[in-house]
Design a protein around this motif. Sequence first.
Motif: not given
Length: 501
Positions: A179-200, A202-206
Amino acid sequence: MTTRRDFSLMLLATGALAACASEPAAAPMRDLTFDPDRFVPKVFTVDGRRIAVRAYEGLPVVARPVEPACQAINVYIPEAYFRGEAVGRYTARTAPIFLPNQVGGYMPALPGRPDERMGPPPAPGTSAPPSAMAVALARGFVVASPGARGRTLRAADGRWTGKAPAAIVDLKAAVRWLRHNAGRLPGDTERIVSNGTSAGGALSALLGASGNSADFEAELQAIGAAPARDDIFAVSAYCPITNLEHADAAYEWQFQGLAEYRSIAISMLDFKVERKEVAGRLDADQLALSRELQAAFIAYVNGLGLHDGAGRLLQLDASGRGSLRDHVSALLAASAQRALDRGDDLSGRPWLSIESGRVQGVDFTAYAAAAGRMKALPAFDGLALETGENQLFGDARTDQRHFTAFSVRHGRAAGAARADALTVRQMNAMHYASDPSARAAPHWRLRHGTMDRDTSLAIPALLAAALRERGLDVDLALPWDRPHSGDYDLDELFGWIERLM
């Protein structure tokens, strides 16, 4: 306790142990400004299609890192966006940002790369399918894969540097960096989608549940995180090992009365991971403790006041039966029906009642017996401080600590300490799912296979129920016959994300 999925992930985590060197005390502050001109051109192939990208690797996400290689991010951006072109339905302005973490077993994790695929090797004579990151790039996503500190990291002065809540703090710092770099790099920082498995997972959910929570502000300030928000748009979590202070009790509820178990022991020899199946049997004293834990889970569930998707209160009676068990059974039945509809042979499943191609019911006790207990007792907070989770909840000067009242009461390690309540809360998505002061992600996709015995099916079911109580969009399913694993249904995953856009 390390899981089957965590075993496959430890191969990368082991490399992270050497790479995540602690930061010298007098190291200069890191610049957190994204420079679009400092990249390496790379090409990835997905289903025969070549994807040209700009790779920005090892970028610091905090100004004062403790473990610089882990507190970093790899960013991959389709080259087309720098030419003003679209990729599929997205442009440089509208592309979602896919945020996959590489954490397994709460071990240290380096930022991921699209040419790395987590999980078991392909079968002989077959090629490995593309990684989730590569598929995301082919669909026009910007990919940002953060590293994270883990439970085994230790500085030269003897301090432990990756204990809870270090991993989630690092993931939050990565979101703030984006978000600090929104506008400097391509991509919509209001559309961030996390992904992880197992402990990852849990961290994605957290990460998704605890957006902007003040609980983490002190740690984020200490490492020099960027001054920005850390809430996200959507969560993908495969078999999340979460709600650890109640996971032992949930495990005994599901596997109540089953004495035999077959766990996986993980060891290191000459920097090689070795795994060995260990068979065991709970004795009479342990079975009595199992009943004590089940009773604690019943009290916990009945105190939550959660409901299923139809508005029915999720409760359990003194025997462990009730609407929560019926709800989990219905999820199993739905999974079996999907398998039947695609032509799978479900004969030899005595816990299923099937008539005329329709699943009529599930015998949950028989299901648990058929799946089999995988873990000893307790499953997570070991009485002798022997699990990976005990190590997770250590602190700067203590390698392992208990994190439940049950294991403190019955523990066998003399003088064992217990983690403080704040640290335990900081690692549990369930706490923040019902905390109105945290900004939870509006969209959730939770997957836990029907043959996954690493944690109870009640854990994702309760998390989904807590999120629905907040009015959030939740897609929970138990994929048929799937063991502890993730990233196995990428077409469905990215189809779900694209529908949200």
